[in-house]
Design an enzyme around this catalytic site. Structure first.
Site, PDB file in Angstrom:
ATOM      1  CG  ASP A   1      -2.065  -0.435   1.286  1.00 19.63           C
ATOM      2  OD1 ASP A   1      -2.915  -0.784   0.191  1.00 19.63           O
ATOM      3  OD2 ASP A   1      -2.792  -0.835   2.079  1.00 19.63           O
ATOM      4  CB  VAL A   2       3.791   2.422   1.825  1.00 17.81           C
ATOM      5  CG1 VAL A   2       2.637   2.809   3.052  1.00 17.81           C
ATOM      6  CG2 VAL A   2       4.370   1.094   2.333  1.00 17.81           C
TER       7      VAL A   2
END
Lengths: 412, 412
Positions: B181-182
């Site tokens: 996600d990052v």
């Protein structure tokens, strides 16, 4: 089709992993990268085991033309020249290169580039609008002894990243990916390209300074660990996340799966896949709050089912009920997934002289553009100084005699 | 001082984490970000526990004006407008926004943006030179059921990342950071900025398509796991790396340290720090090859020493001998390190109405520019539609009456 960074030229002073991965991305996006190596020995990564060559893969170097797999994969699409930065004449050659370039990237220990006369101020003197990017352990302002302690495992330790995996009361977890070494260069490329935009608007170049500790810590900081802790949530939860139960890793007879069934309909589908539809009506498992309160019991029930069956069967049953599930795969299998292969997110590299040798599947550029193509030019610095006779005359106008003199003098 | 991305305007259709972190980076680099939320409910992250408000931090929302810490940290520096994308009139408002913007970012399940009439072709019809970035689980071409299964833990499982940590015969390790996600948004920003460069050269906009599976798998692929395995090297080595012994994590009386003493002089310095200088002459430990061959014995010797002493003392003794060492820190301590605080790699966020409330240290922009500044404008979408009365008249020239009509009609 053009490539997105066409028209940008990079002087690449980097070595090891973090810096070379930054310039690998730039090369894969279409920038022209000129890798500068010491004439004696070159990039440290040339000595990384394993090697590949006429006999395939080996732990040690067997033949002169064996290549380190690290070098082979990290130097794709780069031209290689030599420059002995400790030689007084190197500064002039560096300045000549910078004058013809847009970007310089280096990942020496902080302070070293300045000491060698190839720091930002030296580059700017040659080319006032140059964009000069430094990757270092702690940032360009922290020099000397402390700055030299920037190995990935130390940065992982300092950043808090090691205490985000594993469960409470378990030891910290060393992330097997060299996460600080690969993350920092991506931020470096963001910084370089933001500076390119700034230069288009203002005409101004600048120094872009990225730190391994800062890059990884800023990523750890995306999750609000302190706030979670303050309200009594566990921050280290191991294989599963009980506050979203069922969520996480579950062991099968022959491997592991990850599953996520947080909402009621998905949890109920999971129970049906388990062949235990009666759980839908069980007050311990019916609703989200109940599941969280009974997470340990529920996880045991799920495990009792998954452990009895092979992974493929568990996945097939869950997919039949539309429960989000994934096989936990080993890197080799993951890299060959047709979804990433088709998009060139992983690509094949081979020893340039032994094209029939082992196919090494390695990192690509994980960005797909509709009006530009990514990928690596078929150019590679097999030998140290491979492209001296291309780059120095073509780009800098050096004569053969001058190149020979610089070589004899130990400058290149 | 200007900010590097000044002059770029972003229409931000993203929700949850991966997309909003991409636009957070763009905002922190100086782009003007207009966050588009559904008038009913807004970004899903507004409902993430924990919350912060007049009573400080809490697991549940207590007051109407409590804010999710996720929303508070991810929406910094963004303006917020509402748009009900399911309303037929929304397409015109979207087109008006795109006409005034440079970039659109979305992270719907693949296919959803097109279905809603806000896909790349719709944006391009309004603004032919727009740069349109999609973040999705598997890429813009994989739609429907499969594309919807893109939670971080499933992507970690599929990418091979979980089998890079831990030791052989141990279960795979869920990385506590939501790494897919990052990571994906950072590649998305690289793609967007590369497309900005391409547009400067060619006048051409384009679709930039980034996949979570591709981003993480390409990072896993930077290390050559298959080659290591082919020559018999362990790929999962747990807390230490025996082929570089001593290297890795060691337990102290009150915590853990990471140390790296691969080369002979450093290993010998380690033995002196341990108060066992006789080990320098011990054939099992004197040379690098011998240490690798006797790694298990050597690691036990080191642990027998480190376990007897507090971390601070072990570190002090190793530092006195110049052995690279680091404390394994928890995120809270790491985020407050003056080296990252001074560089704004982590920064403080507060509830805009309760400035005296808890100080939430969160992610900054981990890039330092010499001729531009990073950071977030003091603008924040506290309420859903906070900036409707700013953005719609100022940017799109909508009258008060028109805005009221759109609101009554349920468009905004």
């Amino acid at each position: 089709m053009q490539r997105p960074l066409e028209g940008l030229r990079v002087v690449d002073l980097t070595r090891a992993l973090a810096g070379p991965y930054a310039t690998l991305l730039l090369a894969g996006l279409g920038a022209e990268v000129i890798k500068v190596e010491d004439p004696k020995g070159g990039d440290l990564a040339r000595e990384n085991s394993p090697y590949v060559g006429r006999d395939g893969l080996s732990v040690g170097r067997k033949y002169q033309d064996d290549l380190s797999v690290s070098h082979l994969t990290r130097s794709r699409g780069k031209r290689g020249v030599t420059l002995n930065l400790k030689h007084p004449e190197a500064r002039k050659v560096f300045a000549d290169l910078v004058r013809k370039s847009d970007i310089v990237v280096e990942n020496f220990t902080s302070g070293t580039a300045e000491r060698l006369g190839v720091g930002y101020e030296d580059a700017r003197a040659a080319n006032p609008s140059v964009i000069y990017c430094s990757l270092s352990g702690f940032g360009a302002t922290i020099k000397g002894q402390e700055g030299s302690r920037a190995m990935d495992v130390l940065i992982q330790a300092l950043s808090g990243a090691m205490y985000t995996s594993g469960a409470e009361d378990e030891p910290p977890v060393r992330i097997g990916l060299p996460i600080a070494d690969v993350l920092t260069p991506i931020f470096a490329v963001v910084g370089i390209l933001a500076a390119v935009h700034h230069r288009v608007r203002t005409g101004q170049g600048q120094h872009v300074d990225v730190s391994m500790l800062g890059a990884l810590t800023s990523l750890v900081a995306v999750e609000n660990w302190a706030a979670m802790q303050a309200v009594g949530m566990l921050t280290r939860t191991g294989a599963t996340l009980q506050r979203l139960c069922p969520f996480g890793l579950f062991e099968c007879a022959d491997g592991y799966i990850a599953l996520v069934a947080v909402q009621d309909p998905l949890a109920h589908s999971l129970y049906r896949a388990m062949g235990q539809p009666e759980m839908v009506a069980d007050p311990r498992f019916a609703t989200r709050n109940a599941r969280v309160a009974n997470a340990t019991v529920l996880e045991e029930r799920i495990l009792a089912w998954t452990r009895r069956h092979p992974m493929k069967e568990v996945i097939a049953r869950l997919e039949a009920e539309d429960v989000p599930v994934a096989e936990v795969r080993h890197p080799q299998e993951a890299l060959a997934d047709s979804r990433v292969v088709d998009r060139s997110e992983t690509v094949v590299a081979r020893h340039p002289s032994y094209e029939e040798g082992p196919e090494l599947r390695t990192t690509g550029v994980p960005i797909v553009f509709s009006a530009a193509r990514t990928g690596f030019d078929p150019v590679f610095p097999t030998s140290i100084g491979e492209h001296n006779t291309d780059v120095f005359p073509r780009l800098l106008g050096y004569t053969d005699a001058e190149i020979e003199r610089l070589k004899q003098a130990g400058v290149i």
